[in-house]
Every structure is written in structure tokens, then in C-alpha cells.
Design a protein around this motif. Structure first.
Motif, PDB file in Angstrom:
ATOM      1  N   LYS A 212       0.831  -1.215   0.000  1.00 21.94           N
ATOM      2  CA  LYS A 212       0.000   0.000   0.000  1.00 21.94           C
ATOM      3  C   LYS A 212       0.861   1.259   0.000  1.00 21.94           C
ATOM      4  CE  LYS A 212      -4.048  -1.881  -0.059  1.00 21.94           C
ATOM      5  NZ  LYS A 212      -4.699  -1.922  -1.354  1.00 21.94           N
ATOM      6  N   LYS A 213       1.946   1.232   0.770  1.00 25.14           N
ATOM      7  CA  LYS A 213       2.839   2.391   0.838  1.00 25.14           C
ATOM      8  C   LYS A 213       3.563   2.589  -0.497  1.00 25.14           C
ATOM      9  CE  LYS A 213       4.413   5.643   3.496  1.00 25.14           C
ATOM     10  NZ  LYS A 213       3.548   6.789   3.747  1.00 25.14           N
ATOM     11  N   VAL A 214       4.050   1.494  -1.100  1.00 29.09           N
ATOM     12  CA  VAL A 214       4.735   1.601  -2.393  1.00 29.09           C
ATOM     13  C   VAL A 214       3.770   2.149  -3.445  1.00 29.09           C
ATOM     14  CG1 VAL A 214       5.837   0.297  -4.264  1.00 29.09           C
ATOM     15  CG2 VAL A 214       6.470  -0.166  -1.891  1.00 29.09           C
ATOM     16  N   GLU A 215       2.546   1.633  -3.470  1.00 30.44           N
ATOM     17  CA  GLU A 215       1.557   2.126  -4.441  1.00 30.44           C
ATOM     18  C   GLU A 215       1.264   3.611  -4.220  1.00 30.44           C
ATOM     19  OE1 GLU A 215      -2.985   1.335  -6.073  1.00 30.44           O
ATOM     20  OE2 GLU A 215      -2.073  -0.146  -4.733  1.00 30.44           O
ATOM     21  N   GLU A 216       1.070   4.006  -2.986  1.00 31.92           N
ATOM     22  CA  GLU A 216       0.792   5.413  -2.669  1.00 31.92           C
ATOM     23  C   GLU A 216       1.937   6.319  -3.124  1.00 31.92           C
ATOM     24  OE1 GLU A 216       0.722   8.156   1.345  1.00 31.92           O
ATOM     25  OE2 GLU A 216      -0.016   6.101   1.514  1.00 31.92           O
ATOM     26  N   ILE A 217       3.163   5.911  -2.841  1.00 32.02           N
ATOM     27  CA  ILE A 217       4.330   6.711  -3.220  1.00 32.02           C
ATOM     28  C   ILE A 217       4.473   6.768  -4.741  1.00 32.02           C
ATOM     29  CG2 ILE A 217       6.862   6.803  -3.128  1.00 32.02           C
ATOM     30  CD1 ILE A 217       6.598   5.726  -0.210  1.00 32.02           C
ATOM     31  N   MET A 218       4.246   5.659  -5.415  1.00 30.17           N
ATOM     32  CA  MET A 218       4.345   5.642  -6.884  1.00 30.17           C
ATOM     33  C   MET A 218       3.289   6.558  -7.520  1.00 30.17           C
ATOM     34  SD  MET A 218       6.826   3.673  -8.125  1.00 30.17           S
ATOM     35  CE  MET A 218       6.282   3.019  -9.700  1.00 30.17           C
ATOM     36  N   VAL A 219       2.065   6.485  -7.042  1.00 29.29           N
ATOM     37  CA  VAL A 219       0.998   7.348  -7.573  1.00 29.29           C
ATOM     38  C   VAL A 219       1.342   8.811  -7.319  1.00 29.29           C
ATOM     39  CG1 VAL A 219      -1.419   8.051  -7.269  1.00 29.29           C
ATOM     40  CG2 VAL A 219      -0.834   5.622  -7.494  1.00 29.29           C
ATOM     41  N   ASN A 220       1.787   9.112  -6.115  1.00 31.41           N
ATOM     42  CA  ASN A 220       2.143  10.492  -5.802  1.00 31.41           C
ATOM     43  C   ASN A 220       3.346  10.978  -6.604  1.00 31.41           C
ATOM     44  OD1 ASN A 220       0.014  10.955  -4.049  1.00 31.41           O
ATOM     45  ND2 ASN A 220       1.147  10.216  -2.271  1.00 31.41           N
ATOM     46  N   ALA A 221       4.268  10.074  -6.931  1.00 30.70           N
ATOM     47  CA  ALA A 221       5.407  10.443  -7.780  1.00 30.70           C
ATOM     48  C   ALA A 221       4.920  10.843  -9.177  1.00 30.70           C
ATOM     49  CB  ALA A 221       6.401   9.287  -7.870  1.00 30.70           C
ATOM     50  N   ALA A 222       3.973  10.082  -9.691  1.00 30.71           N
ATOM     51  CA  ALA A 222       3.397  10.407 -11.004  1.00 30.71           C
ATOM     52  C   ALA A 222       2.724  11.773 -10.952  1.00 30.71           C
ATOM     53  CB  ALA A 222       2.404   9.325 -11.424  1.00 30.71           C
ATOM     54  N   LEU A 223       1.955  12.013  -9.926  1.00 30.12           N
ATOM     55  CA  LEU A 223       1.259  13.298  -9.794  1.00 30.12           C
ATOM     56  C   LEU A 223       2.251  14.449  -9.608  1.00 30.12           C
ATOM     57  CD1 LEU A 223      -1.669  12.143  -7.476  1.00 30.12           C
ATOM     58  CD2 LEU A 223      -1.773  12.610  -9.949  1.00 30.12           C
ATOM     59  N   GLU A 224       3.298  14.200  -8.826  1.00 29.41           N
ATOM     60  CA  GLU A 224       4.337  15.209  -8.600  1.00 29.41           C
ATOM     61  C   GLU A 224       5.004  15.617  -9.914  1.00 29.41           C
ATOM     62  OE1 GLU A 224       6.928  17.678  -6.294  1.00 29.41           O
ATOM     63  OE2 GLU A 224       5.090  16.656  -5.702  1.00 29.41           O
TER      64      GLU A 224
ATOM     65  N   PHE B 295       8.677   6.207 -17.800  1.00 30.61           N
ATOM     66  CA  PHE B 295       8.613   6.536 -19.224  1.00 30.61           C
ATOM     67  C   PHE B 295       7.502   7.552 -19.414  1.00 30.61           C
ATOM     68  CE2 PHE B 295       7.781   4.588 -23.708  1.00 30.61           C
ATOM     69  CZ  PHE B 295       8.346   5.695 -24.314  1.00 30.61           C
ATOM     70  N   THR B 296       7.851   8.720 -19.951  1.00 33.73           N
ATOM     71  CA  THR B 296       6.865   9.767 -20.195  1.00 33.73           C
ATOM     72  C   THR B 296       6.939  10.241 -21.634  1.00 33.73           C
ATOM     73  OG1 THR B 296       8.351  11.563 -19.512  1.00 33.73           O
ATOM     74  CG2 THR B 296       7.006  10.544 -17.799  1.00 33.73           C
ATOM     75  N   CYS B 297       5.794  10.515 -22.196  1.00 35.43           N
ATOM     76  CA  CYS B 297       5.703  11.051 -23.553  1.00 35.43           C
ATOM     77  C   CYS B 297       5.244  12.498 -23.482  1.00 35.43           C
ATOM     78  CB  CYS B 297       4.709  10.234 -24.384  1.00 35.43           C
ATOM     79  SG  CYS B 297       5.205   8.521 -24.570  1.00 35.43           S
ATOM     80  N   GLY B 298       5.625  13.263 -24.486  1.00 33.84           N
ATOM     81  CA  GLY B 298       5.243  14.673 -24.510  1.00 33.84           C
ATOM     82  C   GLY B 298       6.178  15.512 -23.668  1.00 33.84           C
ATOM     83  N   GLU B 299       5.826  16.778 -23.519  1.00 29.22           N
ATOM     84  CA  GLU B 299       6.700  17.715 -22.818  1.00 29.22           C
ATOM     85  C   GLU B 299       6.166  18.149 -21.464  1.00 29.22           C
ATOM     86  OE1 GLU B 299       7.822  20.918 -25.398  1.00 29.22           O
ATOM     87  OE2 GLU B 299       8.078  19.563 -27.096  1.00 29.22           O
ATOM     88  N   LYS B 300       4.966  17.727 -21.120  1.00 26.65           N
ATOM     89  CA  LYS B 300       4.314  18.178 -19.889  1.00 26.65           C
ATOM     90  C   LYS B 300       4.890  17.520 -18.624  1.00 26.65           C
ATOM     91  CE  LYS B 300       0.026  17.335 -17.621  1.00 26.65           C
ATOM     92  NZ  LYS B 300      -1.116  16.484 -17.699  1.00 26.65           N
ATOM     93  N   VAL B 301       5.281  16.252 -18.719  1.00 27.06           N
ATOM     94  CA  VAL B 301       5.695  15.481 -17.548  1.00 27.06           C
ATOM     95  C   VAL B 301       7.212  15.293 -17.538  1.00 27.06           C
ATOM     96  CG1 VAL B 301       5.392  13.296 -16.331  1.00 27.06           C
ATOM     97  CG2 VAL B 301       3.474  14.297 -17.570  1.00 27.06           C
ATOM     98  N   ASP B 302       7.831  15.527 -16.377  1.00 26.15           N
ATOM     99  CA  ASP B 302       9.278  15.357 -16.235  1.00 26.15           C
ATOM    100  C   ASP B 302       9.561  14.085 -15.436  1.00 26.15           C
ATOM    101  OD1 ASP B 302      11.998  15.451 -15.681  1.00 26.15           O
ATOM    102  OD2 ASP B 302      11.992  17.594 -15.247  1.00 26.15           O
ATOM    103  N   PRO B 303      10.120  13.045 -16.068  1.00 23.33           N
ATOM    104  CA  PRO B 303      10.379  11.789 -15.353  1.00 23.33           C
ATOM    105  C   PRO B 303      11.347  11.944 -14.181  1.00 23.33           C
ATOM    106  CG  PRO B 303      11.476  11.770 -17.475  1.00 23.33           C
ATOM    107  CD  PRO B 303      10.615  12.988 -17.450  1.00 23.33           C
TER     108      PRO B 303
END
Length: 126
Positions: A24-36, A81-89
């Protein structure tokens, strides 16, 4: 020509065992990383291994974040892996490093989908 995407492979070391072993913690951190990083989260799938370890993927509109953890080694292998210019991996990788209480992160970026100037079709015979 601009690449279609950026693919960062990160090695995250010295992480907290309890965090890396908590699905649950890993999933929460991964989702928040994507949002960040500015991504739009679509779906998540995570699996807890026995006796330890978590694997998972966060599907984002811009591509994906994936992880496999070795809590007993304090290590996480991460793929952003991110596509486009909006998201910074890199924003996602830095967020993960901080929130896994890691001591070190090494990573490399590959540009994906750089097409030749003249597009062409490739036929595949099956």
C-alpha cells in the motif's frame, strides 16, 4: 526531430525496508510520484511477493511508472517513461528517492521514438 518520450531507468539504494515491503505504501508513493511529475494517473496494478518485495505499475496518460523492490537489500529498480513535454520523469524519480528514505539514486535517461525525417512503413510478413 524531437523524441516522442523520455525513459529514465533508476537504481534506488539504501531504502527503508518497511516502506519497500509495504504494498500500500509503495503504491501510494508511486501514484504520488506520477502526480508530482505532472502526470495523469489512469490505472495501477501492484503485487506483494512472499517473503518480501513488491512489483507494480502506474499507467499514466503519458505512459507509465514501474517498480520492483528488494526490501532485504534496500533496493528498488524503477522505470519512468513519459511522452510529450508536460511530464518530467526526473521529478518522479526524485520524489521516489526522497519518499523511500533512500541514501542514493543513480539513473540514466534514454530518448524514445526519434523518427527519421522521412517517415516510412515497414511490412512484416507472418
Amino acid at each position: 526531430m524531437k523524441p516522442l518520450g523520455r525513459h529514465v531507468l533508476a537504481e534506488i539504494y539504501g531504502c527503508d525496508f518497511e516502506i519497500l515491503n509495504d504494498i500500500k505504501k509503495v503504491e501510494e508513493i508511486m501514484v504520488n510520484a506520477a502526480l508530482e511529475a505532472g502526470a495523469e494517473v489512469r490505472e495501477c496494478v501492484f503485487h506483494k511477493f512472499s517473503p518480501q518485495g513488491v512489483s507494480g505499475v502506474v499507467v499514466i496518460s503519458e505512459s507509465h511508472l514501474a517498480i520492483h523492490t528488494w526490501p532485504e537489500l534496500g533496493y528498488a529498480a524503477v522505470d519512468v517513461f513519459t511522452c510529450g513535454e508536460k511530464v518530467d520523469p526526473w521529478d518522479a524519480c526524485n520524489y521516489l528517492t526522497t519518499n523511500f528514505s533512500a541514501k542514493q539514486m543513480t539513473a540514466k535517461e534514454t530518448k524514445r521514438g526519434i523518427h527519421p525525417v522521412t517517415p516510412h512503413r515497414v511490412a512484416v510478413n507472418m
